[in-house]
Design a protein around this motif. Structure first.
Motif, PDB file in Angstrom:
ATOM      1  N   THR A  81       0.830  -1.207   0.000  1.00 56.29           N
ATOM      2  CA  THR A  81       0.000   0.000   0.000  1.00 56.29           C
ATOM      3  C   THR A  81       0.860   1.251   0.000  1.00 56.29           C
ATOM      4  O   THR A  81       0.673   2.154  -0.825  1.00 56.29           O
ATOM      5  CB  THR A  81      -0.947   0.011   1.212  1.00 56.29           C
ATOM      6  N   LEU A  82       1.823   1.312   0.917  1.00 60.10           N
ATOM      7  CA  LEU A  82       2.644   2.516   1.059  1.00 60.10           C
ATOM      8  C   LEU A  82       3.599   2.720  -0.119  1.00 60.10           C
ATOM      9  O   LEU A  82       3.808   3.853  -0.559  1.00 60.10           O
ATOM     10  CB  LEU A  82       3.441   2.460   2.357  1.00 60.10           C
ATOM     11  N   ASN A  83       4.167   1.638  -0.616  1.00 63.01           N
ATOM     12  CA  ASN A  83       5.216   1.757  -1.629  1.00 63.01           C
ATOM     13  C   ASN A  83       4.732   1.668  -3.069  1.00 63.01           C
ATOM     14  O   ASN A  83       5.434   2.107  -3.976  1.00 63.01           O
ATOM     15  CB  ASN A  83       6.285   0.688  -1.399  1.00 63.01           C
ATOM     16  N   LYS A  84       3.539   1.085  -3.294  1.00 61.15           N
ATOM     17  CA  LYS A  84       3.093   0.887  -4.676  1.00 61.15           C
ATOM     18  C   LYS A  84       1.684   1.406  -4.931  1.00 61.15           C
ATOM     19  O   LYS A  84       1.474   2.204  -5.832  1.00 61.15           O
ATOM     20  CB  LYS A  84       3.190  -0.593  -5.054  1.00 61.15           C
ATOM     21  N   LEU A  85       0.700   0.921  -4.156  1.00 57.76           N
ATOM     22  CA  LEU A  85      -0.690   1.284  -4.454  1.00 57.76           C
ATOM     23  C   LEU A  85      -0.927   2.788  -4.386  1.00 57.76           C
ATOM     24  O   LEU A  85      -1.553   3.361  -5.278  1.00 57.76           O
ATOM     25  CB  LEU A  85      -1.664   0.571  -3.499  1.00 57.76           C
ATOM     26  N   THR A  86      -0.454   3.416  -3.338  1.00 57.03           N
ATOM     27  CA  THR A  86      -0.705   4.858  -3.186  1.00 57.03           C
ATOM     28  C   THR A  86       0.084   5.700  -4.176  1.00 57.03           C
ATOM     29  O   THR A  86      -0.136   6.907  -4.263  1.00 57.03           O
ATOM     30  CB  THR A  86      -0.396   5.323  -1.749  1.00 57.03           C
ATOM     31  N   ARG A  87       0.954   5.087  -4.954  1.00 52.50           N
ATOM     32  CA  ARG A  87       1.742   5.805  -5.956  1.00 52.50           C
ATOM     33  C   ARG A  87       1.220   5.588  -7.379  1.00 52.50           C
ATOM     34  O   ARG A  87       1.839   6.027  -8.343  1.00 52.50           O
ATOM     35  CB  ARG A  87       3.203   5.388  -5.864  1.00 52.50           C
ATOM     36  N   LEU A  88       0.091   4.899  -7.496  1.00 56.82           N
ATOM     37  CA  LEU A  88      -0.490   4.673  -8.815  1.00 56.82           C
ATOM     38  C   LEU A  88      -0.980   5.983  -9.422  1.00 56.82           C
ATOM     39  O   LEU A  88      -1.384   6.892  -8.684  1.00 56.82           O
ATOM     40  CB  LEU A  88      -1.645   3.674  -8.720  1.00 56.82           C
ATOM     41  N   PRO A  89      -0.978   6.109 -10.761  1.00 57.07           N
ATOM     42  CA  PRO A  89      -1.384   7.354 -11.421  1.00 57.07           C
ATOM     43  C   PRO A  89      -2.821   7.766 -11.068  1.00 57.07           C
ATOM     44  O   PRO A  89      -3.728   6.942 -11.094  1.00 57.07           O
ATOM     45  CB  PRO A  89      -1.286   7.024 -12.913  1.00 57.07           C
ATOM     46  N   ALA A  90      -2.989   9.043 -10.722  1.00 62.35           N
ATOM     47  CA  ALA A  90      -4.293   9.683 -10.512  1.00 62.35           C
ATOM     48  C   ALA A  90      -5.095   9.103  -9.358  1.00 62.35           C
ATOM     49  O   ALA A  90      -6.288   9.355  -9.247  1.00 62.35           O
ATOM     50  CB  ALA A  90      -5.124   9.654 -11.789  1.00 62.35           C
ATOM     51  N   LEU A  91      -4.462   8.363  -8.477  1.00 60.73           N
ATOM     52  CA  LEU A  91      -5.169   7.762  -7.356  1.00 60.73           C
ATOM     53  C   LEU A  91      -5.695   8.841  -6.419  1.00 60.73           C
ATOM     54  O   LEU A  91      -4.972   9.748  -6.045  1.00 60.73           O
ATOM     55  CB  LEU A  91      -4.221   6.842  -6.588  1.00 60.73           C
ATOM     56  N   SER A  92      -6.967   8.752  -6.053  1.00 60.81           N
ATOM     57  CA  SER A  92      -7.511   9.726  -5.109  1.00 60.81           C
ATOM     58  C   SER A  92      -7.974   9.090  -3.810  1.00 60.81           C
ATOM     59  O   SER A  92      -8.017   9.760  -2.780  1.00 60.81           O
ATOM     60  CB  SER A  92      -8.664  10.519  -5.739  1.00 60.81           C
ATOM     61  N   ARG A  93      -8.303   7.772  -3.830  1.00 58.67           N
ATOM     62  CA  ARG A  93      -8.791   7.148  -2.608  1.00 58.67           C
ATOM     63  C   ARG A  93      -8.565   5.646  -2.668  1.00 58.67           C
ATOM     64  O   ARG A  93      -8.818   5.011  -3.694  1.00 58.67           O
ATOM     65  CB  ARG A  93     -10.277   7.433  -2.453  1.00 58.67           C
TER      66      ARG A  93
END
Length: 156
Positions: free
Chosen positions: A126-138
């Motif tokens: 979550t911290l290193n990959k998911l939250t860094r995905l393009p245009a992620l808002s939530r």
């Protein structure tokens, strides 16, 4: 043949049997659906060519492969235009921990099915990959307590 109206009762019986056990021999399948082997094989091949049967897969126990911690993640992206959607989907497809991606009507924009070893590995993902995905808002995580009903797990 992709619509249900083109499938007869024998086709449906073949599909049901192969859904339960994709490793059935043609002889055993033919016996179960009350056909002789040659016409049964022709029907299976026709169902494969038509895309009704898309493949044969092994049901893998996620725990035995070190991926027994399942999380369903709901994701919203900030912009819903073509390029942003393509960039997001391409980036999430690169994550081996994400075994399924569903674009949804309405909210959330996506559901991701994630398989990892444990909650520590999920937190790192979550911290290193998911939250860094393009245009992620939530991102909202839903840990699976138990799979009460579902399809066998396919782990790439």
């Amino acid at each position: 043949m992709r619509n249900d109206h083109a499938l007869d009762s024998i086709d449906r019986a073949i599909i049901a049997e192969l859904s339960e056990d994709g490793r059935l021999s043609n002889t055993e399948l033919a016996r179960r659906v009350r056909l002789t082997p040659a016409p049964c094989l022709r029907r299976v091949q026709r169902l494969e060519r038509a895309g009704v049967i898309r493949g044969y897969h092994a049901a893998i126990d996620p725990k035995s492969t070190g991926r027994g911690f399942e999380v369903i993640v709901s994701v919203d992206i900030a912009v819903n235009d073509g390029p942003t959607i393509e960039d997001f989907e391409a980036a999430v497809a690169e994550l081996p921990e994400v075994v399924e991606v569903r674009r949804m009507f309405g909210q959330p924009d996506y559901f991701l099915r994630v398989l990892v070893a444990d909650h520590e590995e999920y937190e790192a993902l979550t911290l290193n990959k998911l939250t860094r995905l393009p245009a992620l808002s939530r991102v909202v995580s839903h840990q699976t307590m138990r799979l009460a009903k579902g399809w066998p797990t396919a782990i790439p």
